[in-house]
Design a protein around this motif. Sequence first.
Motif, PDB file in Angstrom:
ATOM      1  N   GLN A 164       0.873  -1.166   0.000  1.00  0.00           N
ATOM      2  CA  GLN A 164       0.000   0.000   0.000  1.00  0.00           C
ATOM      3  C   GLN A 164       0.914   1.222   0.000  1.00  0.00           C
ATOM      4  N   ASN A 165       0.504   2.271  -0.665  1.00  0.00           N
ATOM      5  CA  ASN A 165       1.307   3.487  -0.723  1.00  0.00           C
ATOM      6  C   ASN A 165       0.768   4.540   0.226  1.00  0.00           C
ATOM      7  N   HIS A 166       1.687   5.323   0.774  1.00  0.00           N
ATOM      8  CA  HIS A 166       1.341   6.498   1.581  1.00  0.00           C
ATOM      9  C   HIS A 166       2.094   7.684   0.999  1.00  0.00           C
ATOM     10  N   THR A 167       1.401   8.761   0.765  1.00  0.00           N
ATOM     11  CA  THR A 167       2.033   9.986   0.289  1.00  0.00           C
ATOM     12  C   THR A 167       2.351  10.852   1.498  1.00  0.00           C
ATOM     13  N   LEU A 168       3.630  11.197   1.655  1.00  0.00           N
ATOM     14  CA  LEU A 168       4.041  12.002   2.809  1.00  0.00           C
ATOM     15  C   LEU A 168       3.313  13.337   2.829  1.00  0.00           C
ATOM     16  N   LEU A 169       2.800  13.669   3.986  1.00  0.00           N
ATOM     17  CA  LEU A 169       2.101  14.932   4.182  1.00  0.00           C
ATOM     18  C   LEU A 169       3.072  16.071   4.472  1.00  0.00           C
ATOM     19  N   HIS A 170       4.219  15.718   5.059  1.00  0.00           N
ATOM     20  CA  HIS A 170       5.216  16.714   5.467  1.00  0.00           C
ATOM     21  C   HIS A 170       6.610  16.217   5.076  1.00  0.00           C
ATOM     22  N   ASP A 171       7.532  17.154   4.891  1.00  0.00           N
ATOM     23  CA  ASP A 171       8.931  16.793   4.658  1.00  0.00           C
ATOM     24  C   ASP A 171       9.448  15.980   5.844  1.00  0.00           C
ATOM     25  N   ILE A 172      10.345  15.045   5.565  1.00  0.00           N
ATOM     26  CA  ILE A 172      11.097  14.395   6.638  1.00  0.00           C
ATOM     27  C   ILE A 172      12.379  15.194   6.768  1.00  0.00           C
ATOM     28  N   VAL A 173      12.547  15.819   7.927  1.00  0.00           N
ATOM     29  CA  VAL A 173      13.642  16.755   8.140  1.00  0.00           C
ATOM     30  C   VAL A 173      14.461  16.307   9.346  1.00  0.00           C
ATOM     31  N   VAL A 174      15.764  16.368   9.210  1.00  0.00           N
ATOM     32  CA  VAL A 174      16.652  16.128  10.346  1.00  0.00           C
ATOM     33  C   VAL A 174      17.390  17.432  10.622  1.00  0.00           C
ATOM     34  N   GLU A 175      17.446  17.789  11.905  1.00  0.00           N
ATOM     35  CA  GLU A 175      18.119  19.029  12.306  1.00  0.00           C
ATOM     36  C   GLU A 175      19.487  18.681  12.868  1.00  0.00           C
ATOM     37  N   THR A 176      20.506  19.382  12.396  1.00  0.00           N
ATOM     38  CA  THR A 176      21.872  19.190  12.869  1.00  0.00           C
ATOM     39  C   THR A 176      22.297  20.449  13.604  1.00  0.00           C
ATOM     40  N   LYS A 177      22.801  20.247  14.823  1.00  0.00           N
ATOM     41  CA  LYS A 177      23.283  21.386  15.610  1.00  0.00           C
ATOM     42  C   LYS A 177      24.802  21.365  15.620  1.00  0.00           C
TER      43      LYS A 177
ATOM     44  N   GLU B  56      28.144  23.028  17.164  1.00  0.00           N
ATOM     45  CA  GLU B  56      28.538  23.789  18.350  1.00  0.00           C
ATOM     46  C   GLU B  56      28.952  25.207  17.969  1.00  0.00           C
ATOM     47  N   GLY B  57      28.307  26.162  18.594  1.00  0.00           N
ATOM     48  CA  GLY B  57      28.606  27.557  18.338  1.00  0.00           C
ATOM     49  C   GLY B  57      27.980  28.117  17.081  1.00  0.00           C
ATOM     50  N   GLY B  58      27.273  27.316  16.337  1.00  0.00           N
ATOM     51  CA  GLY B  58      26.671  27.777  15.089  1.00  0.00           C
ATOM     52  C   GLY B  58      25.158  27.614  15.105  1.00  0.00           C
ATOM     53  N   GLU B  59      24.571  28.015  14.037  1.00  0.00           N
ATOM     54  CA  GLU B  59      23.123  27.895  13.882  1.00  0.00           C
ATOM     55  C   GLU B  59      22.762  26.459  13.487  1.00  0.00           C
ATOM     56  N   PRO B  60      21.640  25.957  13.996  1.00  0.00           N
ATOM     57  CA  PRO B  60      21.200  24.635  13.557  1.00  0.00           C
ATOM     58  C   PRO B  60      20.836  24.656  12.075  1.00  0.00           C
ATOM     59  N   THR B  61      21.131  23.560  11.407  1.00  0.00           N
ATOM     60  CA  THR B  61      20.774  23.450   9.998  1.00  0.00           C
ATOM     61  C   THR B  61      19.798  22.294   9.831  1.00  0.00           C
ATOM     62  N   GLU B  62      18.959  22.399   8.824  1.00  0.00           N
ATOM     63  CA  GLU B  62      17.988  21.355   8.533  1.00  0.00           C
ATOM     64  C   GLU B  62      18.330  20.706   7.203  1.00  0.00           C
ATOM     65  N   GLN B  63      18.199  19.398   7.170  1.00  0.00           N
ATOM     66  CA  GLN B  63      18.401  18.650   5.934  1.00  0.00           C
ATOM     67  C   GLN B  63      17.106  17.905   5.648  1.00  0.00           C
ATOM     68  N   VAL B  64      16.564  18.090   4.464  1.00  0.00           N
ATOM     69  CA  VAL B  64      15.357  17.389   4.054  1.00  0.00           C
ATOM     70  C   VAL B  64      15.766  16.024   3.507  1.00  0.00           C
ATOM     71  N   LEU B  65      15.285  14.970   4.184  1.00  0.00           N
ATOM     72  CA  LEU B  65      15.595  13.603   3.762  1.00  0.00           C
ATOM     73  C   LEU B  65      14.628  13.127   2.687  1.00  0.00           C
ATOM     74  N   LYS B  66      13.363  13.472   2.817  1.00  0.00           N
ATOM     75  CA  LYS B  66      12.333  13.178   1.815  1.00  0.00           C
ATOM     76  C   LYS B  66      11.332  14.320   1.851  1.00  0.00           C
ATOM     77  N   GLU B  67      10.908  14.746   0.664  1.00  0.00           N
ATOM     78  CA  GLU B  67       9.981  15.867   0.563  1.00  0.00           C
ATOM     79  C   GLU B  67       8.541  15.417   0.709  1.00  0.00           C
ATOM     80  N   ALA B  68       7.707  16.329   1.206  1.00  0.00           N
ATOM     81  CA  ALA B  68       6.265  16.082   1.236  1.00  0.00           C
ATOM     82  C   ALA B  68       5.825  15.756  -0.181  1.00  0.00           C
ATOM     83  N   GLY B  69       4.892  14.826  -0.298  1.00  0.00           N
ATOM     84  CA  GLY B  69       4.432  14.388  -1.604  1.00  0.00           C
ATOM     85  C   GLY B  69       5.150  13.148  -2.103  1.00  0.00           C
ATOM     86  N   SER B  70       6.267  12.788  -1.453  1.00  0.00           N
ATOM     87  CA  SER B  70       6.981  11.561  -1.831  1.00  0.00           C
ATOM     88  C   SER B  70       6.128  10.351  -1.457  1.00  0.00           C
ATOM     89  N   THR B  71       6.268   9.279  -2.223  1.00  0.00           N
ATOM     90  CA  THR B  71       5.518   8.059  -1.970  1.00  0.00           C
ATOM     91  C   THR B  71       6.340   7.118  -1.103  1.00  0.00           C
TER      92      THR B  71
END
Length: 105
Positions: A6-19, A21-36
Motif C-alpha cells: 500500500q502506498n502512503h504519500t508524505l504529508l510533510h517533509d522528513i527533516v533532520v536538524e543538525t546542531k 557547536e557555536g553555530g546555527e542549527p541546519t535542517e536537511q530534508v531527507l524526503k519531501e512532502a508528496g513523496s511516496t
Amino acid sequence: MASRTQNHTLLHDIVVETKVEGGEPTEQVLKEAGSTVVCKRPKAKDLRAFDKHGDAEIAGIIELIKNCTSLGELEAENLDIDDFHALGNVLVPKSGAGQTTGESA
C-alpha cells in the motif's frame, strides 16, 4: 487476492536538524512532502519489533515502519507526527485476537 503493498504519500517533509557547536542549527530534508512511501503488509515475524521493545510501543512502531516500508532508519525516526500516525495505522494490525473475558454474569 489482496495487495501486499500500500502506498502512503508524505504529508510533510522528513527533516533532520543538525546542531553545530557555536553555530546555527541546519535542517536537511531527507524526503519531501508528496513523496511516496511503499508499505508492505506486515507478516507475523515483523511484529517481533514489539517484543524487542517491551512497553516502548513507539520504538516498536518505528522499527516496524523501518522494516515494512521503503524508509530507512533515519527517515523513520524523523517522520512528522501526522505521517507517523498514518503509517502506524497502515502497518499495525487491527486484529480482534486479544484475550477474551468470558461471558457476562
